[in-house]
Scaffold this motif. Structure first.
Motif, mmCIF file in Angstrom:
data_model
loop_
_atom_site.group_PDB
_atom_site.id
_atom_site.type_symbol
_atom_site.label_atom_id
_atom_site.label_comp_id
_atom_site.label_asym_id
_atom_site.label_seq_id
_atom_site.Cartn_x
_atom_site.Cartn_y
_atom_site.Cartn_z
ATOM 1 N N GLU A 9 0.830 -1.208 0.000
ATOM 2 C CA GLU A 9 0.000 0.000 0.000
ATOM 3 C C GLU A 9 0.866 1.261 0.000
ATOM 4 O O GLU A 9 0.459 2.286 -0.549
ATOM 5 C CB GLU A 9 -0.961 0.004 1.189
ATOM 6 C CG GLU A 9 -0.325 -0.050 2.550
ATOM 7 C CD GLU A 9 -0.136 -1.461 3.079
ATOM 8 O OE1 GLU A 9 -0.030 -1.604 4.317
ATOM 9 O OE2 GLU A 9 -0.097 -2.399 2.266
ATOM 10 N N THR A 17 -0.894 7.171 -6.361
ATOM 11 C CA THR A 17 -1.939 8.009 -5.778
ATOM 12 C C THR A 17 -1.549 9.472 -5.714
ATOM 13 O O THR A 17 -2.326 10.356 -6.093
ATOM 14 C CB THR A 17 -2.316 7.510 -4.371
ATOM 15 O OG1 THR A 17 -2.681 6.127 -4.459
ATOM 16 C CG2 THR A 17 -3.470 8.320 -3.798
ATOM 17 N N SER A 153 -4.063 13.744 12.398
ATOM 18 C CA SER A 153 -5.232 13.370 11.579
ATOM 19 C C SER A 153 -6.510 13.991 12.136
ATOM 20 O O SER A 153 -7.417 14.356 11.371
ATOM 21 C CB SER A 153 -5.371 11.850 11.499
ATOM 22 O OG SER A 153 -5.538 11.281 12.786
ATOM 23 N N HIS A 157 -8.588 16.536 9.601
ATOM 24 C CA HIS A 157 -9.954 16.275 9.132
ATOM 25 C C HIS A 157 -10.951 17.279 9.696
ATOM 26 O O HIS A 157 -11.975 17.550 9.057
ATOM 27 C CB HIS A 157 -10.340 14.825 9.430
ATOM 28 C CG HIS A 157 -9.679 13.857 8.508
ATOM 29 N ND1 HIS A 157 -10.167 13.587 7.248
ATOM 30 C CD2 HIS A 157 -8.533 13.146 8.633
ATOM 31 C CE1 HIS A 157 -9.359 12.725 6.648
ATOM 32 N NE2 HIS A 157 -8.363 12.448 7.456
ATOM 33 N N HIS A 162 -14.404 17.407 7.480
ATOM 34 C CA HIS A 162 -14.803 16.011 7.269
ATOM 35 C C HIS A 162 -15.274 15.339 8.551
ATOM 36 O O HIS A 162 -15.862 14.261 8.504
ATOM 37 C CB HIS A 162 -13.606 15.189 6.749
ATOM 38 C CG HIS A 162 -13.136 15.563 5.399
ATOM 39 N ND1 HIS A 162 -11.874 15.240 4.935
ATOM 40 C CD2 HIS A 162 -13.744 16.238 4.392
ATOM 41 C CE1 HIS A 162 -11.730 15.694 3.709
ATOM 42 N NE2 HIS A 162 -12.836 16.310 3.358
ATOM 43 N N VAL A 168 -15.703 8.873 9.055
ATOM 44 C CA VAL A 168 -14.426 9.551 9.287
ATOM 45 C C VAL A 168 -14.109 9.553 10.778
ATOM 46 O O VAL A 168 -12.966 9.299 11.190
ATOM 47 C CB VAL A 168 -14.444 10.982 8.724
ATOM 48 C CG1 VAL A 168 -13.163 11.721 9.088
ATOM 49 C CG2 VAL A 168 -14.615 10.952 7.206
ATOM 50 N N SER A 171 -12.724 6.225 11.707
ATOM 51 C CA SER A 171 -11.362 6.043 11.217
ATOM 52 C C SER A 171 -10.356 6.813 12.059
ATOM 53 O O SER A 171 -9.320 6.275 12.483
ATOM 54 C CB SER A 171 -11.272 6.482 9.751
ATOM 55 O OG SER A 171 -9.942 6.390 9.288
ATOM 56 N N HIS A 181 -2.353 3.949 11.165
ATOM 57 C CA HIS A 181 -3.309 3.949 10.053
ATOM 58 C C HIS A 181 -2.961 2.776 9.156
ATOM 59 O O HIS A 181 -1.797 2.607 8.763
ATOM 60 C CB HIS A 181 -3.220 5.258 9.267
ATOM 61 C CG HIS A 181 -4.134 5.302 8.079
ATOM 62 N ND1 HIS A 181 -5.491 5.100 8.190
ATOM 63 C CD2 HIS A 181 -3.886 5.503 6.759
ATOM 64 C CE1 HIS A 181 -6.042 5.195 6.985
ATOM 65 N NE2 HIS A 181 -5.094 5.430 6.110
ATOM 66 N N LYS A 184 -5.656 1.443 4.238
ATOM 67 C CA LYS A 184 -6.698 0.926 3.360
ATOM 68 C C LYS A 184 -7.484 2.036 2.664
ATOM 69 O O LYS A 184 -8.058 1.829 1.601
ATOM 70 C CB LYS A 184 -7.654 0.035 4.157
ATOM 71 C CG LYS A 184 -7.001 -1.250 4.640
ATOM 72 C CD LYS A 184 -7.976 -2.109 5.438
ATOM 73 C CE LYS A 184 -7.294 -3.392 5.913
ATOM 74 N NZ LYS A 184 -8.221 -4.218 6.740
ATOM 75 N N LYS A 185 -7.526 3.222 3.266
ATOM 76 C CA LYS A 185 -8.233 4.348 2.661
ATOM 77 C C LYS A 185 -7.391 5.603 2.794
ATOM 78 O O LYS A 185 -6.664 5.788 3.763
ATOM 79 C CB LYS A 185 -9.595 4.573 3.339
ATOM 80 C CG LYS A 185 -10.608 3.476 3.095
ATOM 81 C CD LYS A 185 -11.945 3.823 3.733
ATOM 82 C CE LYS A 185 -12.979 2.731 3.465
ATOM 83 N NZ LYS A 185 -14.292 3.063 4.108
ATOM 84 N N ALA A 186 -7.508 6.480 1.810
ATOM 85 C CA ALA A 186 -6.855 7.804 1.816
ATOM 86 C C ALA A 186 -5.357 7.652 1.996
ATOM 87 O O ALA A 186 -4.680 7.117 1.121
ATOM 88 C CB ALA A 186 -7.477 8.700 2.869
ATOM 89 N N THR A 188 -1.594 6.446 3.252
ATOM 90 C CA THR A 188 -1.022 5.115 3.274
ATOM 91 C C THR A 188 -0.726 4.649 4.702
ATOM 92 O O THR A 188 -0.950 5.376 5.674
ATOM 93 C CB THR A 188 0.269 5.084 2.432
ATOM 94 O OG1 THR A 188 0.712 3.729 2.321
ATOM 95 C CG2 THR A 188 1.354 5.945 3.046
#
Length: 271
Positions: A9, A17, A153, A157, A162, A168, A171, A181, A184-186, A188
């Motif tokens: 990832e 990305t 983070s 956010h 967000h 969110v 997460s 983290h 899997k999303k946004a 790495t």
């Protein structure tokens, strides 16, 4: 030359990305990170033409200005795309792994780890990277190692508007609890340090006099919020200058480390 072992990832994130070459120049908070990293490093670097090993140096954002300052720079990074981008910086470049450096013992005046520690999730891997930095540094040599702040983070956010989204919240809550983290999303896969943890990891590797600085200071998320929510460019604004001043003024107050986006630990290999 074979590619280093790296979580897939992470390879995908930096290869497909985002373009890391733009991160420190295209936004106000990115420019704040660059300006502050430069001024903190210049405060502690030996005089050129000292030898600098830029481990995890990406496409060469820092190698470029270090070469212009007359340092002799060798850049190591695990992403082939970054190595290609860094070839025009004036530094020598090498595809490699922070945990297994090819440099000889006691061969560099400075080692920069401005990315590896937050992409090495396991403490054992971070310890190996720090041990390798120690090995290749000359006695008295300078280490500068960056970490992502544990709470960054949450601030990010909130700034991006967000955080009212329940998914969110879940997460970010997971990152706050685990300091990890999963990629899997946004963003790495990454590990999020507190200032004390980063200082302790560097000190445990044998470095002396370790200090930890908040790179962007307590007002960086205001810049991010202003830019992302208005569509304006705040890189050369009064708000940028105010945030930069806040970062400088916050340095004497360790409790404000937790408000920065990134942390910078600076220590030395004993003589």
């Amino acid at each position: 030359m074979t590619s280093p072992e790296l979580a897939p990832e992470i390879t995908r994130f930096y290869s497909e990305t985002i373009d890391e070459a733009d991160r420190l120049t295209t936004t106000a908070d990115g420019r704040l990170e660059m300006v502050r990293t430069q001024e903190l490093l210049r405060r502690h670097l030996p005089q050129p033409p000292a030898r600098v090993l830029d481990v995890g140096g990406g496409p060469g954002a820092h190698a470029r200005w270090l070469v212009k300052d007359d340092y002799t720079v060798h850049l190591v990074d695990p992403i082939p795309r970054h190595i290609e981008q860094a070839e025009d910086t004036g530094a020598s470049v090498e595809l490699g792994d922070a945990r297994r450096l090819t440099g000889e013992d006691a061969s560099y005046d400075v080692v920069l780890l401005l990315g590896p520690l937050y992409h090495l999730i396991e403490r054992a891997d971070r310890d190996r990277a720090l041990a390798e930095a120690y090995r290749v540094l000359k006695p008295g040599g300078l280490l500068a190692a960056a970490g992502i702040n544990r709470y960054s983070s949450l601030f990010e956010h909130a700034a991006f508007a967000h955080l009212q989204d329940e998914a969110v919240q879940a997460s970010i809550g997971g990152i706050l609890r685990s300091q990890i983290h999963d990629g899997k999303k946004a963003f790495t896969a990454a590990y999020f340090h507190s200032g004390e943890q980063l200082r302790n990891e560097v000190a445990a590797a044998g470095f002396e006099g370790t200090e930890v600085f908040g790179i962007e200071g307590p007002a960086w998320s205001m810049l991010a919020a202003a830019e992302r929510n208005t569509g304006g460019d705040f890189r050369d604004s009064a708000l940028f200058e105010s945030a930069l001043t806040a970062a400088r003024m916050a340095e004497p107050y360790p409790e404000l480390l937790a408000a920065s986006s990134h942390l910078l630990a600076i220590g030395r290999r004993p003589v």
